[in-house]
Design a protein around this motif. Sequence first.
Motif, PDB file in Angstrom:
ATOM      1  N   ASP A  64       0.806  -1.221   0.000  1.00  0.00           N
ATOM      2  CA  ASP A  64       0.000   0.000   0.000  1.00  0.00           C
ATOM      3  C   ASP A  64       0.838   1.269   0.000  1.00  0.00           C
ATOM      4  O   ASP A  64       0.379   2.323  -0.415  1.00  0.00           O
ATOM      5  CB  ASP A  64      -0.877   0.033   1.271  1.00  0.00           C
ATOM      6  N   GLU A  65       2.098   1.165   0.479  1.00  0.00           N
ATOM      7  CA  GLU A  65       2.918   2.368   0.640  1.00  0.00           C
ATOM      8  C   GLU A  65       3.599   2.792  -0.653  1.00  0.00           C
ATOM      9  O   GLU A  65       4.238   3.827  -0.714  1.00  0.00           O
ATOM     10  CB  GLU A  65       3.955   2.153   1.757  1.00  0.00           C
TER      11      GLU A  65
ATOM     12  N   PRO B  64       6.730   6.551  -9.643  1.00  0.00           N
ATOM     13  CA  PRO B  64       7.423   7.809  -9.936  1.00  0.00           C
ATOM     14  C   PRO B  64       6.564   8.688 -10.829  1.00  0.00           C
ATOM     15  O   PRO B  64       5.878   8.192 -11.728  1.00  0.00           O
ATOM     16  CB  PRO B  64       8.684   7.353 -10.675  1.00  0.00           C
TER      17      PRO B  64
ATOM     18  N   LEU C  37       3.295  12.208  -3.799  1.00  0.00           N
ATOM     19  CA  LEU C  37       3.634  11.331  -2.690  1.00  0.00           C
ATOM     20  C   LEU C  37       3.174  11.979  -1.391  1.00  0.00           C
ATOM     21  O   LEU C  37       3.415  13.159  -1.173  1.00  0.00           O
ATOM     22  CB  LEU C  37       5.171  11.207  -2.676  1.00  0.00           C
TER      23      LEU C  37
ATOM     24  N   ALA D 193       4.214  11.812   2.127  1.00  0.00           N
ATOM     25  CA  ALA D 193       5.227  11.256   3.029  1.00  0.00           C
ATOM     26  C   ALA D 193       4.666  11.086   4.437  1.00  0.00           C
ATOM     27  O   ALA D 193       5.041  10.157   5.148  1.00  0.00           O
ATOM     28  CB  ALA D 193       6.467  12.143   3.053  1.00  0.00           C
ATOM     29  N   ASP D 194       3.732  11.942   4.837  1.00  0.00           N
ATOM     30  CA  ASP D 194       3.187  11.830   6.193  1.00  0.00           C
ATOM     31  C   ASP D 194       2.440  10.518   6.385  1.00  0.00           C
ATOM     32  O   ASP D 194       2.311  10.017   7.492  1.00  0.00           O
ATOM     33  CB  ASP D 194       2.237  13.003   6.481  1.00  0.00           C
ATOM     34  N   ALA D 195       1.930   9.962   5.260  1.00  0.00           N
ATOM     35  CA  ALA D 195       1.229   8.684   5.352  1.00  0.00           C
ATOM     36  C   ALA D 195       2.194   7.538   5.075  1.00  0.00           C
ATOM     37  O   ALA D 195       1.784   6.410   4.828  1.00  0.00           O
ATOM     38  CB  ALA D 195       0.067   8.641   4.368  1.00  0.00           C
ATOM     39  N   GLY D 196       3.502   7.837   5.068  1.00  0.00           N
ATOM     40  CA  GLY D 196       4.483   6.765   4.920  1.00  0.00           C
ATOM     41  C   GLY D 196       4.598   6.250   3.506  1.00  0.00           C
ATOM     42  O   GLY D 196       5.067   5.127   3.288  1.00  0.00           O
ATOM     43  N   GLU D 197       4.187   7.064   2.531  1.00  0.00           N
ATOM     44  CA  GLU D 197       4.317   6.586   1.152  1.00  0.00           C
ATOM     45  C   GLU D 197       5.760   6.750   0.661  1.00  0.00           C
ATOM     46  O   GLU D 197       6.455   7.696   1.027  1.00  0.00           O
ATOM     47  CB  GLU D 197       3.361   7.365   0.238  1.00  0.00           C
ATOM     48  N   ILE D 198       6.180   5.821  -0.180  1.00  0.00           N
ATOM     49  CA  ILE D 198       7.504   5.924  -0.809  1.00  0.00           C
ATOM     50  C   ILE D 198       7.344   5.545  -2.278  1.00  0.00           C
ATOM     51  O   ILE D 198       6.386   4.867  -2.663  1.00  0.00           O
ATOM     52  CB  ILE D 198       8.550   4.983  -0.158  1.00  0.00           C
ATOM     53  N   TYR D 199       8.294   6.010  -3.096  1.00  0.00           N
ATOM     54  CA  TYR D 199       8.231   5.645  -4.509  1.00  0.00           C
ATOM     55  C   TYR D 199       8.676   4.197  -4.702  1.00  0.00           C
ATOM     56  O   TYR D 199       9.541   3.692  -3.985  1.00  0.00           O
ATOM     57  CB  TYR D 199       9.099   6.593  -5.345  1.00  0.00           C
ATOM     58  N   ASP D 200       8.075   3.550  -5.695  1.00  0.00           N
ATOM     59  CA  ASP D 200       8.361   2.153  -6.038  1.00  0.00           C
ATOM     60  C   ASP D 200       9.707   2.086  -6.768  1.00  0.00           C
ATOM     61  O   ASP D 200       9.842   2.603  -7.867  1.00  0.00           O
ATOM     62  CB  ASP D 200       7.229   1.645  -6.940  1.00  0.00           C
TER      63      ASP D 200
END
Lengths: 621, 621
Positions: B192-193, B197, B201, B203-210
Amino acid sequence: MRKEFRDLAEPDEAHRIIEGLPLAPDSEPVPLAEARGRVLAARIDAQLDVPGFDRASVDGYALKAKDTFGADEAEPARLTKVGEVHAGAEPDVVVGEGECAEISTGAVVPEGADAVVMVERTDEDGDEILVRTSLAPGDRIMFAGADVAAGERALGPGTRITSREIGLLSALGIDEVPVRGRPTVGIISTGDELVRPGESLNADAGEIYDVNSYTIAAGVEEAGGEQTLYPHAGDDYEAMESLLREAAEECDLVLSSGSTSASAVDVIYRVVEETGELLLHGVAVKPGKPMLVGTIKESAYVGLPGYPVSALTIFRTFVAPVIRAAAGLPEPATATIDGQMAVEERYAEGRLRYMPVGLVESGEDLLVYPVDKGSGATTSLVEADGVVAVDPDTEYLAEGETVEVQLFSPDVRPPALFGVGEDDPALARILDAVSNPRYLGLGSREGLRRLRNGIPDVAVTTQTLELDAEELGSWTREWGLVVPAGNPRNVEGLGDLVDRELSFVNRTSASGLRTSLGNAVAELATERGEKRHALVEAIEGFDRGVRAHESPARRVLAGKADVGLGLRATAASLEMGFVPVGEETVQVLANPERIEKSGVERLREAIESTDVFDSLPGYRR
Amino acid sequence: MRKEFRDLAEPDEAHRIIEGLPLAPDSEPVPLAEARGRVLAARIDAQLDVPGFDRASVDGYALKAKDTFGADEAEPARLTKVGEVHAGAEPDVVVGEGECAEISTGAVVPEGADAVVMVERTDEDGDEILVRTSLAPGDRIMFAGADVAAGERALGPGTRITSREIGLLSALGIDEVPVRGRPTVGIISTGDELVRPGESLNADAGEIYDVNSYTIAAGVEEAGGEQTLYPHAGDDYEAMESLLREAAEECDLVLSSGSTSASAVDVIYRVVEETGELLLHGVAVKPGKPMLVGTIKESAYVGLPGYPVSALTIFRTFVAPVIRAAAGLPEPATATIDGQMAVEERYAEGRLRYMPVGLVESGEDLLVYPVDKGSGATTSLVEADGVVAVDPDTEYLAEGETVEVQLFSPDVRPPALFGVGEDDPALARILDAVSNPRYLGLGSREGLRRLRNGIPDVAVTTQTLELDAEELGSWTREWGLVVPAGNPRNVEGLGDLVDRELSFVNRTSASGLRTSLGNAVAELATERGEKRHALVEAIEGFDRGVRAHESPARRVLAGKADVGLGLRATAASLEMGFVPVGEETVQVLANPERIEKSGVERLREAIESTDVFDSLPGYRR
């Protein structure tokens, strides 16, 4: 008839002039998914932190480190679980004193927590979590920007983009990458005799397939350029002129390869002089004397020699480096290879020579031998692996001397097996089981001669001679006279060739099959009590021969002769008639020092295990 | 929480299982122009003679050789010219006794003629031609089939098609080539995170690029496969299951890289068990323990680890070889390189380890050093050049020991310059002039430490220490406090940080800038007659620091603090306010043994010639 070149330029000057040509493609943005192999046109600074948040490195519990001071297996810290944080979700919990939150790898460390404990070091006890270790602030947390920080230099201009750079660009969220443009190269072929592959060819009118356009186009792509093949201009000078102008309009660089006609050269010369500048006309190298360099409008122009090996050599040496430089690519690491001369080579022409050479592995050594076929031959392309540059003042290269070979392409490898000898259809099929073999069907005699000289790994021969060699295998093939289907002239044997008015096609004298025929004629002469040469003279066509195993049969098929020398297998595959005369043994002999070479071992296995002798008529083990 | 793997397979067994996966693309015909780089799927026998006719090798006259017997400079043979033959035209003349026909290079030798004399050995005398040399039959003629004869084996199956093979195929008139198919590889990313590209994004929800999908996709292409990226599945298990089935339907091989969630692994596990077969679950290698191998329907499936370096390592070691084999491609010649360990590396984990390493050239040597960043870091991808396989029973690798490095990609090269030290925006620009540099902005202290250990070529530092090193150049930069544009809190200097309620963001202790700040605080303490630590304690945020030169400023910009430590240049580039505190000198120091290394020389020149100090605010030489 042909224009003569004076004042040949030195090779260094030619390099300098070609390097000065205007060949500067604009940089362009490409999607990340298409960026592999391209070259970055600009520095990429990170525009964000990676990770963008303080990230848990393990599955476990987020907590305040000071709550665990002094904890161990025996005396765990006891914390109250106040929530859960999952990867990809915003924390909805704040960790206070004496509290913790369950957390997954990759999740955001919630407010209040300053360390994470691995789940393996904890136990659950109802709503409470027992932490059996002491933690320091920051433990098991990857802080925001710890991997890449915003503002950092990530990648520089000129970076070749491989999978790992793709990885870093992805991490930075970049989906479009500024890359160096690929120089566009237009390729023009001239000459009325040239026909494009796939079209039909009229050999009687001297037509041949266009080799250089496709070879050079592939070379352009290998060097990182983008190629366009322009439609064929023939020797129509107006058409040629407008093609040159069109190509110069559309491409950064225009290449043509030597027209055989002097008037075509004149057209190119005139277009260059009228629309641009002639910079160089002729270089003191062999091959490549008639190289023409200049500009057409805003574009660069190079005229290459006409013979395939010469064209590829000059392209590789003078043109490919400037295409690579314009594309921002380095010389490929595998573009050159060192080896030892297998034979002495004398040289006394007083100008730089690019000598086509083949490679053969022998134990730890890589042997280099000159490929002496005329440069007009296309097969030199695949019989040679590259060229050795021989200085004007080098008088000879000694046997064993180390030389640097410039490979025709970075993907060229020395063959796994190098054989020379009899042309044989069973062998052609057996070789399919060996990866990357090189086999020259130059006949039994030449095979034995070269095996004796120590260059090839194996010779294939129908002639047994005293020779220090190891037999890898052998088989027998039936030979005789190939005639049209149904044998319309009722040929019954060799005697008919002598006694009747039949036109015959022989093989060249290198062929073992011709030797077998000569022996059979001698036997017939003995039977009849006549001289051999009298019988030979009575056979129309005995003296001139053609090269390969199907060639005589194909002459017969084309109606150019009544009878051809050949194999039962050849007659069968061309659906022709066959009059048997004899059988001969084909032997595969290996250089005894190379019997453990993997390609040689593979050939031995392939001969042992093949079923080709069951399917080819006239063959047996 | 996470599934545990038992009965780890040995690496050899894993190789064997993966090699046995069903990965056999059909061969396919491709146009000649697109055949470069592909692999022939079948033997190509010549279907025609090359040349297809007896061909003149020079410009001159076609004649009967016997008419020239005995001719020389003094007593030329005198022949009557009866016509002309041009390249690409059918001869309309027959050469009789005492006759000749003018002929161009490449033209058909006309009936009756059996030799050609070069124009240079002749003179015209009205309609007659004087031939000043004797010729033998066949002179200056390339006979039909002399280059390639119909029926000859031209190229074998498994041949890699480079420019020279393209040349031979063109000569044979072949415009469509049977080649090995490329295996199709579907790539699925889960979690889910993960965000693609180019998308935005949170970032506060912990998302990162694949990262892995794109890295592995590029690796698939490098290995000769065709990749398809499937849309992102998230952690929606139904969606993930249908994606796995769809990818298996469409591709020969399906790859996924480690989801962080145990439930996602369960979904994959279940799909494999239901539709195919689970062949392997976990391998005794580091990294890569949780590798999953099996089949889904008729396709192969491999699950890769989640960390970028681990995923690329396992892909390169276990998966790329089977993709190459299926495509018929050999291991690239540049895929491995030998080097010497720059430091001792101890190892005692008892399982095969793929140790990420960087390369640095030192004279004739290639030094290999372990890259010890956590494997979760994306930057490890570009800080390492490849991996060294360390055997389970190897206890340590000695300094100087020769090891084989498996490069991440065949195009990876050792950097031309390897530097470690202070993160500096002027340096980032100066490095643009050096091709292929590697620079790790780990701070002045770490730069000096590593330079002393002999690994990097240069260290960049704000701290001058006793060190046997050569200065390549130096410059001065202005530092101070970065505040929001317009300085809304009216910060005037360091004293405000101590005296007022301002939240501050420092740099990490590795940074030279933090040392300068520390010194300035110490001076202020002396001025005020106070203890340094008292002032430090009064500054909120002094103890925790962030990593790179822009990081504090960006925290201020994001409203997370009032004041950040930084450079005037950084404040200017982010359009923020700046309160100057001091100046510091940045020195570039080189390992004295490497000052002649070309990348080091290039850096020295770049520092001398750069104009970056004129354009960056607060900088001077």
